[in-house]
Design a protein around this motif. Sequence first.
Motif, PDB file in Angstrom:
ATOM      1  N   ASN A   1      22.272  -5.369 -20.128  1.00 39.76           N
ATOM      2  CA  ASN A   1      21.836  -3.967 -20.238  1.00 39.76           C
ATOM      3  C   ASN A   1      20.976  -3.462 -19.096  1.00 39.76           C
ATOM      4  OD1 ASN A   1      22.921  -3.487 -23.003  1.00 39.76           O
ATOM      5  ND2 ASN A   1      21.469  -5.108 -23.531  1.00 39.76           N
ATOM      6  N   ASN A   2      20.439  -4.347 -18.268  1.00 39.41           N
ATOM      7  CA  ASN A   2      19.497  -3.924 -17.239  1.00 39.41           C
ATOM      8  C   ASN A   2      20.200  -3.860 -15.880  1.00 39.41           C
ATOM      9  OD1 ASN A   2      17.055  -3.232 -16.044  1.00 39.41           O
ATOM     10  ND2 ASN A   2      15.901  -4.838 -17.089  1.00 39.41           N
ATOM     11  N   GLY A   3      19.434  -3.601 -14.825  1.00 41.23           N
ATOM     12  CA  GLY A   3      19.967  -3.623 -13.465  1.00 41.23           C
ATOM     13  C   GLY A   3      21.095  -2.633 -13.238  1.00 41.23           C
ATOM     14  N   ASN A   4      22.166  -3.095 -12.617  1.00 37.15           N
ATOM     15  CA  ASN A   4      23.295  -2.220 -12.317  1.00 37.15           C
ATOM     16  C   ASN A   4      23.914  -1.613 -13.567  1.00 37.15           C
ATOM     17  OD1 ASN A   4      23.606  -2.275  -9.408  1.00 37.15           O
ATOM     18  ND2 ASN A   4      24.153  -4.420  -9.610  1.00 37.15           N
ATOM     19  N   LYS A   5      23.944  -2.370 -14.657  1.00 36.62           N
ATOM     20  CA  LYS A   5      24.544  -1.851 -15.888  1.00 36.62           C
ATOM     21  C   LYS A   5      23.738  -0.662 -16.416  1.00 36.62           C
ATOM     22  CE  LYS A   5      27.395  -1.814 -19.449  1.00 36.62           C
ATOM     23  NZ  LYS A   5      26.740  -0.964 -20.441  1.00 36.62           N
ATOM     24  N   GLN A   6      22.435  -0.736 -16.357  1.00 37.14           N
ATOM     25  CA  GLN A   6      21.603   0.382 -16.808  1.00 37.14           C
ATOM     26  C   GLN A   6      21.900   1.637 -15.988  1.00 37.14           C
ATOM     27  OE1 GLN A   6      17.387  -0.342 -16.575  1.00 37.14           O
ATOM     28  NE2 GLN A   6      16.858   1.485 -17.720  1.00 37.14           N
ATOM     29  N   LEU A   7      22.046   1.463 -14.682  1.00 39.60           N
ATOM     30  CA  LEU A   7      22.338   2.610 -13.823  1.00 39.60           C
ATOM     31  C   LEU A   7      23.747   3.141 -14.061  1.00 39.60           C
ATOM     32  CD1 LEU A   7      20.702   1.367 -10.505  1.00 39.60           C
ATOM     33  CD2 LEU A   7      19.768   2.981 -12.165  1.00 39.60           C
ATOM     34  N   THR A   8      24.701   2.236 -14.240  1.00 41.68           N
ATOM     35  CA  THR A   8      26.073   2.653 -14.540  1.00 41.68           C
ATOM     36  C   THR A   8      26.110   3.499 -15.809  1.00 41.68           C
ATOM     37  OG1 THR A   8      27.009   0.721 -13.426  1.00 41.68           O
ATOM     38  CG2 THR A   8      28.396   1.812 -15.061  1.00 41.68           C
ATOM     39  N   ASP A   9      25.383   3.079 -16.837  1.00 48.20           N
ATOM     40  CA  ASP A   9      25.307   3.855 -18.078  1.00 48.20           C
ATOM     41  C   ASP A   9      24.641   5.205 -17.843  1.00 48.20           C
ATOM     42  OD1 ASP A   9      26.516   1.816 -19.502  1.00 48.20           O
ATOM     43  OD2 ASP A   9      24.629   0.955 -20.211  1.00 48.20           O
TER      44      ASP A   9
END
Length: 332
Positions: free
Chosen positions: A113-121
């Motif tokens: 959920n953090n890092g790139n995935k958080q930004l993608t979301d």
Amino acid sequence: MNIKQRLAAIEKIDLLQGPTPLTKLNNLSEYLGRDIYIKRDDMTPLAMGGNKLRKLEYLIADVVQKKAKVVVTAGAIQSNHVRQTAAIASMYGLECVALLENPLQSSNPLFLNNGNKQLTDLFNTRCYLCDELTDPYAQMQALVKSLNLQDAYIVPIGGSNALGSLGYVNCALEIAEQKPKDIEFAAVIVASGSAGTHAGLAMGLQSVLPQTPVIGVTVSRTVAQQQPKIEALQQELGELLNMAVFPKVNLWDQYFLPCYGKPNNKGQQAIELLAQKEGILLDPVYTAKAMSGLIDHILKESIDGNQPLLFIHTGGAPAIFAYSEINVATIK
């Protein structure tokens, strides 16, 4: 027609707004006893930077020309490419759909959920998980069909087709313009994953700095697995740019283990060293492993000559926040 003229004839959108910095790493050079320069493609001006923006200048131009409404791409949960593609889709009012794999089979909420995935979301991407990206293009086609997506454009993993790889042919021309006139680089070192950055740099530098080899540090494959990917992209670039001679493929494959996406000790040491010597952040998946290869070969004195080396920083620092494995130690 020279390579610059050939590139100018191919449509792209100017997303970079100028060259990224090329500077000497003074502290690291002193520490290792060899001059090292860095090309800061981690400082491209969108969504916390990274190398994919150069590729997307050409790919998004094609999306716009074809009047697509949905951009579909794929990568790992912590994909830098998906993050940057999603950001550009937002800029152009496009829907972004991403097919994501979990290469570590991790259930750690930080990784998921953090890092790139958080930004993608944050860029309002519709994300779909799969067990493994075994045939990404076919899997993306199947996703388009299952979701009944209309006017969809499939962007390959890493933006690494011939069109996207033109971005790093351009980068090679930038390097030739920016490098100090009184030096020649012994080699250019770059992380080699989906292969477009590596292939584009090698083709471009062959035209403008033919004595400068590109060395790719693999992040997911052995030399035997990676070399055909680069050679195929070079062939496709040759057809696109009317080039008939191809550079030798140089690869180091000793630094990606235990697997793609999982940090290792030498990579962590490289992250700490760059942070504490230069205030520059590497990521654990790509640039840390590439820099660890560069450091290792300097210490072993296994790179020919004593000319400076150039490291291509392809970005990815947001991934640091998704990895609990990153430890901090003081570099002596």
